[in-house]
Scaffold this motif. Structure first.
Motif, PDB file in Angstrom:
ATOM      1  N   GLU A 242       0.807  -1.215   0.000  1.00  0.00           N
ATOM      2  CA  GLU A 242       0.000   0.000   0.000  1.00  0.00           C
ATOM      3  C   GLU A 242       0.850   1.279   0.000  1.00  0.00           C
ATOM      4  OE1 GLU A 242      -2.548  -0.196   3.350  1.00  0.00           O
ATOM      5  OE2 GLU A 242      -3.593  -2.015   2.689  1.00  0.00           O
ATOM      6  N   LEU A 243       1.981   1.231   0.706  1.00  0.00           N
ATOM      7  CA  LEU A 243       2.772   2.444   0.861  1.00  0.00           C
ATOM      8  C   LEU A 243       3.531   2.832  -0.402  1.00  0.00           C
ATOM      9  CD1 LEU A 243       3.916   1.894   4.527  1.00  0.00           C
ATOM     10  CD2 LEU A 243       2.578   3.812   3.663  1.00  0.00           C
ATOM     11  N   ALA A 244       3.504   1.979  -1.429  1.00  0.00           N
ATOM     12  CA  ALA A 244       4.043   2.405  -2.721  1.00  0.00           C
ATOM     13  C   ALA A 244       3.225   3.565  -3.261  1.00  0.00           C
ATOM     14  CB  ALA A 244       4.037   1.243  -3.708  1.00  0.00           C
ATOM     15  N   GLY A 245       1.969   3.668  -2.809  1.00  0.00           N
ATOM     16  CA  GLY A 245       1.126   4.794  -3.200  1.00  0.00           C
ATOM     17  C   GLY A 245       1.492   6.083  -2.516  1.00  0.00           C
ATOM     18  N   PHE A 246       2.419   6.034  -1.531  1.00  0.00           N
ATOM     19  CA  PHE A 246       2.906   7.229  -0.844  1.00  0.00           C
ATOM     20  C   PHE A 246       4.252   7.691  -1.414  1.00  0.00           C
ATOM     21  CE2 PHE A 246      -0.313   5.826   1.858  1.00  0.00           C
ATOM     22  CZ  PHE A 246      -0.506   6.646   2.951  1.00  0.00           C
ATOM     23  N   ALA A 247       4.976   6.799  -2.063  1.00  0.00           N
ATOM     24  CA  ALA A 247       6.343   7.090  -2.514  1.00  0.00           C
ATOM     25  C   ALA A 247       6.336   7.732  -3.893  1.00  0.00           C
ATOM     26  CB  ALA A 247       7.158   5.803  -2.550  1.00  0.00           C
ATOM     27  N   PRO A 248       7.259   8.669  -4.146  1.00  0.00           N
ATOM     28  CA  PRO A 248       7.365   9.267  -5.476  1.00  0.00           C
ATOM     29  C   PRO A 248       7.708   8.223  -6.533  1.00  0.00           C
ATOM     30  CG  PRO A 248       8.550  10.583  -3.855  1.00  0.00           C
ATOM     31  CD  PRO A 248       8.168   9.307  -3.175  1.00  0.00           C
ATOM     32  N   ASN A 249       7.254   8.434  -7.737  1.00  0.00           N
ATOM     33  CA  ASN A 249       7.432   7.493  -8.833  1.00  0.00           C
ATOM     34  C   ASN A 249       8.892   7.191  -9.120  1.00  0.00           C
ATOM     35  OD1 ASN A 249       7.881   7.143 -11.973  1.00  0.00           O
ATOM     36  ND2 ASN A 249       5.808   6.401 -11.580  1.00  0.00           N
ATOM     37  N   ASN A 250       9.773   8.186  -8.940  1.00  0.00           N
ATOM     38  CA  ASN A 250      11.184   8.034  -9.309  1.00  0.00           C
ATOM     39  C   ASN A 250      12.102   7.993  -8.094  1.00  0.00           C
ATOM     40  OD1 ASN A 250      10.829  10.666  -8.520  1.00  0.00           O
ATOM     41  ND2 ASN A 250      12.108  11.545 -10.128  1.00  0.00           N
ATOM     42  N   ALA A 251      11.608   7.478  -6.962  1.00  0.00           N
ATOM     43  CA  ALA A 251      12.430   7.407  -5.747  1.00  0.00           C
ATOM     44  C   ALA A 251      13.671   6.556  -5.989  1.00  0.00           C
ATOM     45  CB  ALA A 251      11.613   6.819  -4.602  1.00  0.00           C
ATOM     46  N   LEU A 252      14.740   6.839  -5.257  1.00  0.00           N
ATOM     47  CA  LEU A 252      15.971   6.071  -5.382  1.00  0.00           C
ATOM     48  C   LEU A 252      15.795   4.650  -4.849  1.00  0.00           C
ATOM     49  CD1 LEU A 252      19.041   5.730  -5.846  1.00  0.00           C
ATOM     50  CD2 LEU A 252      19.385   6.711  -3.558  1.00  0.00           C
ATOM     51  N   PHE A 253      15.191   4.509  -3.648  1.00  0.00           N
ATOM     52  CA  PHE A 253      15.050   3.192  -3.017  1.00  0.00           C
ATOM     53  C   PHE A 253      13.751   3.141  -2.217  1.00  0.00           C
ATOM     54  CE2 PHE A 253      15.469   0.532   0.773  1.00  0.00           C
ATOM     55  CZ  PHE A 253      15.869  -0.687   0.229  1.00  0.00           C
ATOM     56  N   PHE A 254      13.073   1.995  -2.289  1.00  0.00           N
ATOM     57  CA  PHE A 254      11.846   1.766  -1.522  1.00  0.00           C
ATOM     58  C   PHE A 254      11.810   0.308  -1.104  1.00  0.00           C
ATOM     59  CE2 PHE A 254       7.565   0.018  -1.452  1.00  0.00           C
ATOM     60  CZ  PHE A 254       6.894   0.875  -0.591  1.00  0.00           C
ATOM     61  N   MET A 255      11.369   0.061   0.126  1.00  0.00           N
ATOM     62  CA  MET A 255      11.144  -1.307   0.589  1.00  0.00           C
ATOM     63  C   MET A 255      10.059  -1.288   1.652  1.00  0.00           C
ATOM     64  SD  MET A 255      13.777  -4.177   2.116  1.00  0.00           S
ATOM     65  CE  MET A 255      13.962  -3.352   3.712  1.00  0.00           C
ATOM     66  N   ASN A 256       9.131  -2.235   1.594  1.00  0.00           N
ATOM     67  CA  ASN A 256       8.045  -2.277   2.570  1.00  0.00           C
ATOM     68  C   ASN A 256       8.114  -3.540   3.416  1.00  0.00           C
ATOM     69  OD1 ASN A 256       7.088  -4.040   0.385  1.00  0.00           O
ATOM     70  ND2 ASN A 256       5.177  -4.090   1.556  1.00  0.00           N
ATOM     71  N   GLY A 257       7.391  -3.535   4.533  1.00  0.00           N
ATOM     72  CA  GLY A 257       7.295  -4.687   5.415  1.00  0.00           C
ATOM     73  C   GLY A 257       5.997  -4.593   6.196  1.00  0.00           C
ATOM     74  N   ILE A 258       5.881  -5.394   7.271  1.00  0.00           N
ATOM     75  CA  ILE A 258       4.655  -5.382   8.054  1.00  0.00           C
ATOM     76  C   ILE A 258       4.967  -5.496   9.536  1.00  0.00           C
ATOM     77  CG2 ILE A 258       4.349  -7.883   7.788  1.00  0.00           C
ATOM     78  CD1 ILE A 258       1.307  -7.384   7.830  1.00  0.00           C
ATOM     79  N   ASP A 259       4.297  -4.667  10.341  1.00  0.00           N
ATOM     80  CA  ASP A 259       4.300  -4.699  11.803  1.00  0.00           C
ATOM     81  C   ASP A 259       5.701  -4.662  12.413  1.00  0.00           C
ATOM     82  OD1 ASP A 259       3.669  -4.835  14.444  1.00  0.00           O
ATOM     83  OD2 ASP A 259       2.354  -6.570  14.284  1.00  0.00           O
ATOM     84  N   LEU A 260       6.293  -3.484  12.436  1.00  0.00           N
ATOM     85  CA  LEU A 260       7.645  -3.338  12.977  1.00  0.00           C
ATOM     86  C   LEU A 260       7.684  -3.660  14.464  1.00  0.00           C
ATOM     87  CD1 LEU A 260      10.485  -2.504  12.110  1.00  0.00           C
ATOM     88  CD2 LEU A 260       9.946  -0.173  12.827  1.00  0.00           C
TER      89      LEU A 260
END
Length: 301
Positions: A25-43
């Motif tokens: 879901e949080l890919a919808g918060f990140a800019p289209n051309n971000a350098l790096f993105f990674m998601n997970g669940i329940d830190l």
């Protein structure tokens, strides 16, 4: 790629084993051309799981792990901030890490970090007050003023002193997706946070939160519309617990960060090769009790 793990690390109560199919879901918060993105669940769940596993190895291991985190928290947020109760315990649901480059000054580009997580707890107003106080204290450690100090012999000298947290200015920015807050006068180098759609967004620079809220307000496109990332999540990978994205076209912006390092030319050669041959890399991770699978895809130019 498959990694074998000790069975006790990811036992059957590990939350990623119980929730193997995650839509990022949080890919919808990140800019289209971000350098790096990674998601997970329940830190917070992972924090507790790690402590339990370390306790099984030896009770002292968990104490050392927790002590290191708390010591770092005191160093950043001050003695009265409870890292677990006031921060980690509110981090439920999906979370993500975003790294990007602030090129406001093209001569001196700066990496910045954005952390986003599902905002847990019923008393959000109280939680926000606690966050505001914590970030004010953190920002005060990086803001200094020159004060004149009289020594016992009567001479006067100037010293740099930290600004009290209560005197750190806080700016509020209202947007259609929600409000965000920036600490300090120099907004380019100030901590910032906001809450939108039940998610907490924090960045080490104002531009990080601003860009997230620009995405949420439909002013810029999000990573979820990026063709490479979207194709990977929907068609290339089996349902996974975590997805990631690396944008090689952004590598130009971080070359200057390696100036003065040994083998600088090697870094340049590596970056040049990656940038010239590939545009992006995507990856996914699947966790099982005794093994972890990583899948990578490189997209050619």
């Amino acid at each position: 790629m498959k990694l074998l793990t000790t069975p006790e690390i990811f036992d059957h109560d590990f939350l990623e084993l119980q929730s193997p199919e995650i839509v990022p879901e949080l890919a919808g918060f990140a800019p289209n051309n971000a350098l790096f993105f990674m998601n997970g669940i329940d830190l917070y769940g992972k924090y507790n799981h790690t402590k339990t596993f370390l306790t099984q190895l030896h009770p002292q291991f968990a104490l050392i792990f927790d002590g290191l985190l708390r010591a770092q928290s005191r160093n950043v947020f001050g003695e009265s901030f409870d890292f677990e109760k006031q921060l980690l315990s509110k981090m439920h649901g999906q979370y993500s890490t975003l790294i990007d480059i602030d090129t406001t000054d093209p001569v001196d580009p700066q990496l910045y970090y954005v952390f986003m997580t599902k905002f847990g707890g019923v008393d959000q107003e109280k939680a926000l007050e606690e966050f505001e106080l914590a970030f004010s204290r953190a920002q005060s450690r990086f803001v200094s003023v020159v004060e004149s100090v009289e020594l016992p012999d009567g001479t006067v000298r100037e010293e740099l002193t930290s600004v009290p947290a209560s005197q750190i200015p806080i700016k509020r920015f209202e947007t259609g997706a929600g409000d965000y807050y920036v600490f300090g006068e120099n907004t380019d180098q100030s901590l910032a946070y906001g809450v939108s759609n039940g998610y907490f967004v924090f960045s080490t620079r104002e531009v990080g939160v601003k860009r997230v809220f620009d995405v949420l307000n439909d002013n810029t496109s999000s990573l979820s519309t990026n063709q490479d990332f979207r194709e990977s999540v929907l068609f290339k990978y089996a349902p996974s617990e975590s997805y990631g994205f690396v944008n090689f076209s952004q590598l130009d912006g971080i070359w200057s960060l390696f100036e003065g390092m040994d083998q600088q030319s090697l870094w340049m050669d590596v970056f040049s090769a990656l940038k010239s041959q590939f545009r992006t890399l995507t990856f996914a991770r699947r966790v099982y009790p005794e093994e972890v699978f990583f899948t990578f895809t490189l997209f050619n130019r």
